[in-house]
Design an enzyme around this catalytic site. Structure first.
Site, PDB file in Angstrom:
ATOM      1  N   ASN A  29       0.866  -1.181   0.000  1.00  0.00           N
ATOM      2  CA  ASN A  29       0.000   0.000   0.000  1.00  0.00           C
ATOM      3  C   ASN A  29       0.907   1.236   0.000  1.00  0.00           C
ATOM      4  OD1 ASN A  29      -1.882   1.985   0.427  1.00  0.00           O
ATOM      5  ND2 ASN A  29      -2.475   1.319   2.492  1.00  0.00           N
ATOM      6  N   TRP A  30       1.036   1.842  -1.176  1.00  0.00           N
ATOM      7  CA  TRP A  30       1.941   3.003  -1.287  1.00  0.00           C
ATOM      8  C   TRP A  30       1.327   4.270  -0.691  1.00  0.00           C
ATOM      9  CZ3 TRP A  30       4.349   2.860  -6.938  1.00  0.00           C
ATOM     10  CH2 TRP A  30       5.212   1.771  -7.034  1.00  0.00           C
ATOM     11  N   HIS A  63      -9.766   0.901   4.558  1.00  0.00           N
ATOM     12  CA  HIS A  63      -8.519   1.154   5.297  1.00  0.00           C
ATOM     13  C   HIS A  63      -8.802   2.139   6.424  1.00  0.00           C
ATOM     14  CE1 HIS A  63      -4.480   2.482   6.258  1.00  0.00           C
ATOM     15  NE2 HIS A  63      -4.057   1.356   5.695  1.00  0.00           N
ATOM     16  N   GLU A  99      -7.237   4.596   7.525  1.00  0.00           N
ATOM     17  CA  GLU A  99      -7.007   6.020   7.206  1.00  0.00           C
ATOM     18  C   GLU A  99      -8.220   6.602   6.486  1.00  0.00           C
ATOM     19  OE1 GLU A  99      -3.207   5.541   5.305  1.00  0.00           O
ATOM     20  OE2 GLU A  99      -2.334   5.049   7.256  1.00  0.00           O
ATOM     21  N   GLY A 107       1.966   2.435  10.887  1.00  0.00           N
ATOM     22  CA  GLY A 107       2.891   3.562  10.783  1.00  0.00           C
ATOM     23  C   GLY A 107       3.526   3.984  12.096  1.00  0.00           C
ATOM     24  N   SER A 141       3.094  -1.832  10.564  1.00  0.00           N
ATOM     25  CA  SER A 141       4.533  -1.807  10.857  1.00  0.00           C
ATOM     26  C   SER A 141       5.249  -3.112  10.493  1.00  0.00           C
ATOM     27  CB  SER A 141       4.780  -1.442  12.329  1.00  0.00           C
ATOM     28  OG  SER A 141       4.308  -0.140  12.592  1.00  0.00           O
ATOM     29  N   GLY A 189       2.774  -1.084   4.343  1.00  0.00           N
ATOM     30  CA  GLY A 189       2.731   0.336   4.002  1.00  0.00           C
ATOM     31  C   GLY A 189       4.132   0.883   3.808  1.00  0.00           C
ATOM     32  N   GLY A 190       4.636   1.576   4.839  1.00  0.00           N
ATOM     33  CA  GLY A 190       5.943   2.256   4.773  1.00  0.00           C
ATOM     34  C   GLY A 190       7.061   1.422   4.158  1.00  0.00           C
TER      35      GLY A 190
HETATM   36  P1  PGA Z   1       2.526   0.480   7.717  1.00  0.00           P
HETATM   37  O1  PGA Z   1       1.088   0.647   7.050  1.00  0.00           O
HETATM   38  O2  PGA Z   1       3.125  -0.776   7.174  1.00  0.00           O
HETATM   39  O3  PGA Z   1       3.279   1.714   7.298  1.00  0.00           O
HETATM   40  O4  PGA Z   1       2.318   0.412   9.193  1.00  0.00           O
HETATM   41  C1  PGA Z   1       0.248  -0.449   6.834  1.00  0.00           C
HETATM   42  C2  PGA Z   1      -1.050  -0.014   6.223  1.00  0.00           C
HETATM   43  O5  PGA Z   1      -1.527   1.085   6.515  1.00  0.00           O
HETATM   44  O6  PGA Z   1      -1.650  -0.756   5.436  1.00  0.00           O
END
Ligand code: PGA
Length: 255
Positions: free
Chosen positions: A9-10, A99, A101, A177, A217, A238-239
């Site tokens: 997930n960019w 998601h 967010e 994150g 994470s 993500g990151g």
């Molecule tokens: P992260 O994000 O790996 O940066 O914690 C994961 C996500 O939001 O899907």
């Protein structure tokens, strides 16, 4: 054993098309040595048509594209929205829905998520349905209640046939994150809980066949634990997916 599925997930990255192409190409190069993992890259909408071109030039590949969201209508007067049909037409196979967010910053409710999942399925996209509790909900010991209501409402009126095309991602909000990943033991309990909820709604065999992902994470050091110890069927990254080197390390760690 089922092939693990790793979704990148960019989010709203990288900042230019040139950087997106570079990142995609180095991942494409790096996965030549990776076996038995299905990879889905979810870039911002704008980059999808360009990256699809690169996909066409791949040999028979283990690499697919997905979107990070979609709207629930096929077309019409919905300024700024993108329909599942458009995503399918451009070459996407998957779409992330619900998601945290989007739930937090865009007030997405379980009802909206349910409509998006139905629309995605209708367009023959595979929804990656995200669920997870916040840090406060976890402290109040409400995790089970939250997961149950997110899953029941998100999957409202989705048939036994349709559920077979859905992937559920357990993403504890407090782990996203933050550099504080969920303990693999806890992730395993959550994976079992998700399967129990699915078994109650559908059937035991459907719940056993359902692919579950862990996200929050994830990095190359902890990735394998979620597959081997927590018995998740894949990861939502993500990151760490914004560095091709780290992302390839994750893939190698679980392949
Ligand atoms: P992260 O994000 O790996 O940066 O914690 C994961 C996500 O939001 O899907």
């Amino acid at each position: 054993m089922r092939k693990p599925l790793v979704v990148a997930n960019w989010k709203m990255n990288p900042s230019t098309l040139a950087k997106a192409k570079k990142l995609f190409n180095s991942i494409k190069e790096g996965i030549r040595k990776v076996r038995n993992v299905e990879i889905v890259i979810c870039p911002p909408f704008l980059y999808l048509p360009q990256l699809v071109e690169f996909l066409y030039r791949c040999r028979k590949s283990q690499l697919n594209l997905g979107a990070q969201d979609c709207f629930w209508k096929e077309k019409g007067a919905f300024t700024g929205e993108i329909s599942p049909l458009m995503l399918k037409n451009i070459g996407c196979q998957y779409v992330i829905i619900g998601h945290s967010e989007r739930r937090r910053h865009f007030n997405e409710t379980d009802e909206m998520i349910n409509k998006k999942i139905k629309a995605a399925l209708k367009a023959k996209l595979k929804p990656i349905f995200c669920v997870g509790e916040t840090g406060e909900e976890r402290e109040r010991e409400e995790t089970s209640k939250i997961l149950k209501s997110q899953i029941e409402n998100g999957l409202n009126k989705i048939s036994k046939k349709e559920i077979k095309n859905i992937v559920i991602a357990y993403e504890p909000v407090w782990a996203i994150g933050t550099g504080k990943p969920c303990d693999p033991d806890e992730a395993m309990r959550m994976s079992l809980l998700i399967r129990k909820i699915i078994a109650q709604i559908y059937s035991r065999s459907i719940s056993e066949a359902l692919p579950t992902l862990y996200g929050g994470s994830v990095d190359s050091k902890n990735a394998a634990k979620y597959i081997k110890e927590a018995r998740m069927n894949g990861l939502l990254v993500g990151g760490a997916s914004l560095s091709s080197k780290e992302f390839i390390k994750i893939l190698k760690a679980i392949s």
